[in-house]
Design a protein around this motif. Structure first.
Motif, PDB file in Angstrom:
ATOM      1  N   ALA A 183      63.679  42.006 106.993  1.00 45.04           N
ATOM      2  CA  ALA A 183      63.590  41.309 108.360  1.00 45.04           C
ATOM      3  C   ALA A 183      63.196  39.673 108.147  1.00 45.04           C
ATOM      4  O   ALA A 183      62.218  39.866 107.960  1.00 45.04           O
ATOM      5  N   ALA A 184      63.583  39.513 109.307  1.00 41.23           N
ATOM      6  CA  ALA A 184      62.770  38.068 109.508  1.00 41.23           C
ATOM      7  C   ALA A 184      63.115  37.902 111.562  1.00 41.23           C
ATOM      8  O   ALA A 184      64.059  37.882 111.678  1.00 41.23           O
ATOM      9  N   PHE A 185      61.752  37.101 111.860  1.00 40.32           N
ATOM     10  CA  PHE A 185      61.797  37.213 113.538  1.00 40.32           C
ATOM     11  C   PHE A 185      61.212  36.043 113.975  1.00 40.32           C
ATOM     12  O   PHE A 185      60.368  35.342 113.081  1.00 40.32           O
ATOM     13  N   GLY A 186      62.154  35.510 114.688  1.00 38.27           N
ATOM     14  CA  GLY A 186      61.782  34.453 115.279  1.00 38.27           C
ATOM     15  C   GLY A 186      60.815  34.973 116.767  1.00 38.27           C
ATOM     16  O   GLY A 186      60.677  36.186 116.857  1.00 38.27           O
ATOM     17  N   ASP A 187      61.019  33.870 117.859  1.00 46.07           N
ATOM     18  CA  ASP A 187      60.150  33.786 119.400  1.00 46.07           C
ATOM     19  C   ASP A 187      60.715  35.292 120.209  1.00 46.07           C
ATOM     20  O   ASP A 187      60.666  36.264 120.304  1.00 46.07           O
ATOM     21  N   VAL A 196      67.980  41.093 110.142  1.00 45.15           N
ATOM     22  CA  VAL A 196      68.264  42.516 109.579  1.00 45.15           C
ATOM     23  C   VAL A 196      69.052  41.919 107.993  1.00 45.15           C
ATOM     24  O   VAL A 196      70.265  41.594 108.555  1.00 45.15           O
ATOM     25  N   TYR A 197      68.296  41.940 106.911  1.00 47.60           N
ATOM     26  CA  TYR A 197      69.718  41.564 105.893  1.00 47.60           C
ATOM     27  C   TYR A 197      68.950  41.977 104.629  1.00 47.60           C
ATOM     28  O   TYR A 197      68.350  42.713 104.543  1.00 47.60           O
ATOM     29  N   THR A 198      70.082  41.214 103.444  1.00 45.28           N
ATOM     30  CA  THR A 198      69.736  42.082 101.824  1.00 45.28           C
ATOM     31  C   THR A 198      69.911  40.872 101.585  1.00 45.28           C
ATOM     32  O   THR A 198      71.079  40.073 101.630  1.00 45.28           O
ATOM     33  N   ARG A 199      69.935  40.819 100.263  1.00 43.94           N
ATOM     34  CA  ARG A 199      69.701  39.376  99.115  1.00 43.94           C
ATOM     35  C   ARG A 199      70.653  40.362  97.641  1.00 43.94           C
ATOM     36  O   ARG A 199      70.005  41.405  97.806  1.00 43.94           O
ATOM     37  N   HIS A 200      70.891  40.490  97.410  1.00 39.63           N
ATOM     38  CA  HIS A 200      71.814  39.975  96.388  1.00 39.63           C
ATOM     39  C   HIS A 200      72.626  38.898  95.268  1.00 39.63           C
ATOM     40  O   HIS A 200      73.832  38.823  95.417  1.00 39.63           O
ATOM     41  N   GLY A 201      71.516  38.396  94.546  1.00 41.24           N
ATOM     42  CA  GLY A 201      71.241  37.501  93.909  1.00 41.24           C
ATOM     43  C   GLY A 201      71.575  36.235  95.144  1.00 41.24           C
ATOM     44  O   GLY A 201      70.960  35.864  95.540  1.00 41.24           O
ATOM     45  N   GLU A 202      72.775  35.245  94.897  1.00 38.25           N
ATOM     46  CA  GLU A 202      72.955  34.365  95.493  1.00 38.25           C
ATOM     47  C   GLU A 202      73.696  34.361  97.075  1.00 38.25           C
ATOM     48  O   GLU A 202      73.656  33.373  96.966  1.00 38.25           O
ATOM     49  N   VAL A 203      73.345  35.456  97.376  1.00 42.22           N
ATOM     50  CA  VAL A 203      73.890  35.881  98.530  1.00 42.22           C
ATOM     51  C   VAL A 203      73.321  36.622  99.325  1.00 42.22           C
ATOM     52  O   VAL A 203      72.557  37.793  98.730  1.00 42.22           O
ATOM     53  N   ILE A 204      73.381  36.279 100.434  1.00 41.31           N
ATOM     54  CA  ILE A 204      72.218  36.586 101.377  1.00 41.31           C
ATOM     55  C   ILE A 204      73.062  37.430 102.364  1.00 41.31           C
ATOM     56  O   ILE A 204      74.008  37.054 102.957  1.00 41.31           O
ATOM     57  N   GLU A 205      73.777  38.713 102.332  1.00 40.04           N
ATOM     58  CA  GLU A 205      74.132  39.191 103.205  1.00 40.04           C
ATOM     59  C   GLU A 205      73.615  40.125 104.931  1.00 40.04           C
ATOM     60  O   GLU A 205      72.111  40.733 105.000  1.00 40.04           O
ATOM     61  N   VAL A 206      73.903  39.588 105.624  1.00 42.67           N
ATOM     62  CA  VAL A 206      73.264  39.593 106.756  1.00 42.67           C
ATOM     63  C   VAL A 206      73.685  41.237 107.507  1.00 42.67           C
ATOM     64  O   VAL A 206      74.892  41.247 108.194  1.00 42.67           O
TER      65      VAL A 206
END
Length: 70
Positions: free
Chosen positions: A44-48, A53-63
C-alpha cells in the motif's frame, strides 16, 4: 514500468474530485518510479488523503484498489 489498473480502481478515479484525483495519480507515479522495493504480495501507498493497494509483477505494477478520505 507498466501500470495496470483494475476496473474497480479505475472507476474510483473517475468519481473523485480533481484535487484527490491528482494525489492518487501522484501515488501511482511514486510507486512506479520506485525500482528498489520488491513487492511479492500486496503493498500500500498513502498520501495526505488517499491511498492505493497494489502488487508488482516484475516490470508491471497492478493497482488493485484506490480511495480517499475526503
Amino acid at each position: 514500468m507498466k501500470v495496470e489498473i483494475i476496473q474497480r480502481a479505475a472507476n474510483v478515479l473517475f468519481e473523485v474530485p480533481d484535487e484527490v484525483h491528482e494525489e492518487i495519480i501522484m501515488l501511482i507515479r511514486a510507486v512506479a518510479a520506485d525500482q528498489r522495493t520488491q513487492v511479492s504480495d500486496l503493498a500500500a501507498a498513502f498520501g495526505d488523503w488517499c491511498w492505493l493497494v497494489y502488487t508488482r509483477h516484475g516490470e508491471v505494477i497492478e493497482v488493485l484498489d484506490v480511495g480517499c478520505a475526503r
